[in-house]
Design a protein around this motif. Structure first.
Motif, PDB file in Angstrom:
ATOM      1  N   LEU A   1     -45.105 -32.014 -49.060  1.00  0.00           N
ATOM      2  CA  LEU A   1     -45.147 -32.720 -50.337  1.00  0.00           C
ATOM      3  C   LEU A   1     -43.754 -33.172 -50.758  1.00  0.00           C
ATOM      4  O   LEU A   1     -43.545 -34.324 -51.154  1.00  0.00           O
ATOM      5  CB  LEU A   1     -45.767 -31.829 -51.403  1.00  0.00           C
ATOM      6  CG  LEU A   1     -45.833 -32.413 -52.810  1.00  0.00           C
ATOM      7  CD1 LEU A   1     -46.716 -33.655 -52.840  1.00  0.00           C
ATOM      8  CD2 LEU A   1     -46.340 -31.379 -53.793  1.00  0.00           C
ATOM      9  N   VAL A   2     -42.791 -32.272 -50.653  1.00  0.00           N
ATOM     10  CA  VAL A   2     -41.403 -32.617 -51.012  1.00  0.00           C
ATOM     11  C   VAL A   2     -40.889 -33.731 -50.095  1.00  0.00           C
ATOM     12  O   VAL A   2     -40.266 -34.697 -50.555  1.00  0.00           O
ATOM     13  CB  VAL A   2     -40.485 -31.378 -50.963  1.00  0.00           C
ATOM     14  CG1 VAL A   2     -39.026 -31.776 -51.170  1.00  0.00           C
ATOM     15  CG2 VAL A   2     -40.916 -30.350 -51.993  1.00  0.00           C
ATOM     16  N   LEU A   3     -41.178 -33.629 -48.815  1.00  0.00           N
ATOM     17  CA  LEU A   3     -40.721 -34.654 -47.868  1.00  0.00           C
ATOM     18  C   LEU A   3     -41.389 -35.991 -48.139  1.00  0.00           C
ATOM     19  O   LEU A   3     -40.749 -37.042 -48.011  1.00  0.00           O
ATOM     20  CB  LEU A   3     -40.985 -34.200 -46.431  1.00  0.00           C
ATOM     21  CG  LEU A   3     -40.047 -33.101 -45.938  1.00  0.00           C
ATOM     22  CD1 LEU A   3     -40.554 -32.505 -44.639  1.00  0.00           C
ATOM     23  CD2 LEU A   3     -38.632 -33.641 -45.771  1.00  0.00           C
ATOM     24  N   THR A   4     -42.647 -35.971 -48.528  1.00  0.00           N
ATOM     25  CA  THR A   4     -43.343 -37.213 -48.880  1.00  0.00           C
ATOM     26  C   THR A   4     -42.638 -37.871 -50.062  1.00  0.00           C
ATOM     27  O   THR A   4     -42.385 -39.085 -50.056  1.00  0.00           O
ATOM     28  CB  THR A   4     -44.822 -36.939 -49.213  1.00  0.00           C
ATOM     29  OG1 THR A   4     -45.459 -36.405 -48.048  1.00  0.00           O
ATOM     30  CG2 THR A   4     -45.533 -38.199 -49.653  1.00  0.00           C
TER      31      THR A   4
ATOM     32  N   GLY B   1     -33.843 -39.078 -44.137  1.00  0.00           N
ATOM     33  CA  GLY B   1     -34.063 -37.721 -43.650  1.00  0.00           C
ATOM     34  C   GLY B   1     -35.436 -37.201 -44.035  1.00  0.00           C
ATOM     35  O   GLY B   1     -36.071 -36.470 -43.272  1.00  0.00           O
ATOM     36  N   GLY B   2     -35.903 -37.582 -45.214  1.00  0.00           N
ATOM     37  CA  GLY B   2     -37.231 -37.172 -45.651  1.00  0.00           C
ATOM     38  C   GLY B   2     -38.312 -37.767 -44.769  1.00  0.00           C
ATOM     39  O   GLY B   2     -39.246 -37.074 -44.353  1.00  0.00           O
ATOM     40  N   CYS B   3     -38.192 -39.035 -44.457  1.00  0.00           N
ATOM     41  CA  CYS B   3     -39.175 -39.694 -43.588  1.00  0.00           C
ATOM     42  C   CYS B   3     -39.136 -39.114 -42.178  1.00  0.00           C
ATOM     43  O   CYS B   3     -40.188 -38.882 -41.567  1.00  0.00           O
ATOM     44  CB  CYS B   3     -38.920 -41.195 -43.529  1.00  0.00           C
ATOM     45  SG  CYS B   3     -39.188 -42.065 -45.081  1.00  0.00           S
ATOM     46  N   ARG B   4     -37.957 -38.870 -41.679  1.00  0.00           N
ATOM     47  CA  ARG B   4     -37.804 -38.328 -40.323  1.00  0.00           C
ATOM     48  C   ARG B   4     -38.426 -36.929 -40.220  1.00  0.00           C
ATOM     49  O   ARG B   4     -39.193 -36.639 -39.308  1.00  0.00           O
ATOM     50  CB  ARG B   4     -36.324 -38.299 -39.931  1.00  0.00           C
ATOM     51  CG  ARG B   4     -36.052 -37.829 -38.520  1.00  0.00           C
ATOM     52  CD  ARG B   4     -34.574 -37.912 -38.138  1.00  0.00           C
ATOM     53  NE  ARG B   4     -33.646 -37.477 -39.163  1.00  0.00           N
ATOM     54  CZ  ARG B   4     -32.904 -38.296 -39.919  1.00  0.00           C
ATOM     55  NH1 ARG B   4     -32.971 -39.605 -39.779  1.00  0.00           N
ATOM     56  NH2 ARG B   4     -32.078 -37.812 -40.821  1.00  0.00           N
ATOM     57  N   ARG B   5     -38.105 -36.083 -41.190  1.00  0.00           N
ATOM     58  CA  ARG B   5     -38.649 -34.716 -41.155  1.00  0.00           C
ATOM     59  C   ARG B   5     -40.145 -34.704 -41.417  1.00  0.00           C
ATOM     60  O   ARG B   5     -40.874 -33.906 -40.837  1.00  0.00           O
ATOM     61  CB  ARG B   5     -37.904 -33.836 -42.150  1.00  0.00           C
ATOM     62  CG  ARG B   5     -36.479 -33.545 -41.668  1.00  0.00           C
ATOM     63  CD  ARG B   5     -35.753 -32.607 -42.556  1.00  0.00           C
ATOM     64  NE  ARG B   5     -36.258 -31.239 -42.382  1.00  0.00           N
ATOM     65  CZ  ARG B   5     -35.719 -30.188 -42.967  1.00  0.00           C
ATOM     66  NH1 ARG B   5     -34.674 -30.328 -43.758  1.00  0.00           N
ATOM     67  NH2 ARG B   5     -36.218 -28.991 -42.788  1.00  0.00           N
TER      68      ARG B   5
END
Length: 82
Positions: free
Chosen positions: A34-37, A46-50
């Motif tokens: 959720l946080v990465l989304t 970095g959020g999209c990659r992870r």
């Protein structure tokens, strides 16, 4: 850390995601996703990659190779634009 992340502190987001992803609890992996989304939606590469890696592994989200690839491409396209 999650409160600081919600306030826009990117370093806190990274630390929160690290802690959640290292957990043995499935609910924590879902929170990491959720946080990465949210990070990906504000164009944090970095959020999209992870997030793509989570989809690739099926950790916290259903395994989805197509979604993972789309997220990795988004990062590459953003990097090309910079």
């Amino acid at each position: 850390l999650l409160a600081a992340c919600a306030a826009g502190r990117a370093t806190s987001c990274t630390r929160a995601i690290d802690v959640l992803d290292a957990s043995a609890e499935a609910a924590d992996h879902q929170r990491a996703a959720l946080v990465l989304t949210q990070r990906c939606e504000v164009d944090a590469p970095g959020g999209c990659r992870r997030l793509g890696a989570l989809y690739q592994r099926g950790r916290g989200v259903p395994r989805d190779a197509e979604r993972a690839l789309a997220l990795f491409r988004r990062v590459c396209e953003r990097d090309d634009a910079d």
